[in-house]
Design a protein around this motif. Structure first.
Motif, short mmCIF file in Angstrom:
data_model
loop_
_atom_site.label_atom_id
_atom_site.label_comp_id
_atom_site.label_asym_id
_atom_site.label_seq_id
_atom_site.Cartn_x
_atom_site.Cartn_y
_atom_site.Cartn_z
N ASP A 127 0.91 -1.29 0.06
CA ASP A 127 0.08 -0.01 -0.09
C ASP A 127 0.81 1.07 -0.12
O ASP A 127 1.88 1.28 0.70
CB ASP A 127 -0.79 0.00 1.29
CG ASP A 127 -1.64 1.02 1.31
OD1 ASP A 127 -1.21 2.09 1.94
OD2 ASP A 127 -3.13 1.17 0.82
N PRO A 128 0.26 2.05 -0.82
CA PRO A 128 1.46 3.47 -0.85
C PRO A 128 1.58 4.06 0.51
O PRO A 128 2.60 4.67 0.78
CB PRO A 128 0.48 4.28 -1.61
CG PRO A 128 -0.20 3.55 -2.70
CD PRO A 128 -0.61 2.24 -1.80
N GLN A 129 0.66 3.94 1.49
CA GLN A 129 0.85 4.80 2.66
C GLN A 129 1.89 3.92 3.78
O GLN A 129 2.66 4.43 4.26
CB GLN A 129 -0.57 4.69 3.67
CG GLN A 129 -1.72 5.45 2.96
CD GLN A 129 -2.69 5.29 3.85
OE1 GLN A 129 -3.19 4.58 4.21
NE2 GLN A 129 -3.48 6.85 3.83
N GLN B 112 4.37 2.11 1.89
CA GLN B 112 5.57 2.48 1.34
C GLN B 112 6.34 3.73 2.04
O GLN B 112 7.20 3.97 2.17
CB GLN B 112 5.57 2.50 0.03
CG GLN B 112 5.51 1.32 -0.47
CD GLN B 112 5.33 1.26 -2.22
OE1 GLN B 112 5.05 2.36 -2.86
NE2 GLN B 112 5.33 0.49 -2.90
N ALA C 173 7.97 4.21 -8.71
CA ALA C 173 6.84 3.71 -7.73
C ALA C 173 7.19 3.95 -6.28
O ALA C 173 6.27 3.82 -5.47
CB ALA C 173 6.49 2.34 -7.97
N SER C 174 8.21 4.48 -6.13
CA SER C 174 8.86 4.66 -4.90
C SER C 174 8.52 6.03 -4.25
O SER C 174 8.70 6.99 -5.10
CB SER C 174 10.26 4.45 -4.44
OG SER C 174 10.64 4.60 -3.06
N PRO C 175 8.13 6.35 -3.05
CA PRO C 175 7.97 7.74 -2.75
C PRO C 175 9.40 8.49 -2.10
O PRO C 175 9.17 9.43 -1.76
CB PRO C 175 6.87 7.42 -1.31
CG PRO C 175 7.32 5.97 -0.91
CD PRO C 175 7.63 5.29 -2.09
#
Length: 143
Positions: free
Chosen positions: A64-66, A68, A81-83
């Protein structure tokens, strides 16, 4: 401008990556690791199997982005795709797209002839982009 460093002659590539990630985290950096799915799965297993005092928390592919965003280490197939934008550790066969958004790109190269040949191609690609490249020979450093 993005800094590029090649770390050559790693006898245990994933073991070296685990040590590198541990050191980067001690210095407060966030790390993005790019590779093919099979390599990411093996690396994830190695990161989870670290000693309890050396646990390396990370978010795997498809997290999930959160999750990550909260994880200091993110394993992804595509760098975009990485924060995180501190360190991009590329274990892929080609130069990752979106590398310009990272402060540092690190390439880890094993003793395997095929791995070394692919690294030479990536080196040429980075040089063609006008990026300065640092070379670290792990045999000379004594790892």
């Amino acid at each position: 401008m993005t800094e590029v460093a090649f770390h050559f002659n790693a006898p245990d590539k994933l073991g070296y990556v685990c040590r590198f990630v541990r050191k980067a985290l001690r210095h407060g950096a966030q790390v993005t690791v790019t590779a093919q799915p099979g390599v990411l799965a093996h690396l994830s297993a190695r990161l989870w199997k670290s000693a309890p005092s050396d646990f390396l928390a990370h978010a795997g592919p498809g997290a999930d982005p959160q999750v990550q965003a909260l994880s200091p280490v993110v394993l992804v197939q595509q760098a975009e795709a990485s924060p995180h934008r501190d360190i991009l550790l590329n274990l892929g066969e080609t130069v990752p797209e979106g590398l310009e958004g990272f402060a540092r790109v690190v390439e880890v190269v094993s003793l395997d002839d095929m791995d070394r040949a692919m690294a030479r191609n990536r080196w040429k690609d980075y040089a063609a982009r006008g990026l300065a490249i640092q070379r670290h020979d792990l045999v000379l450093k004594g790892m």
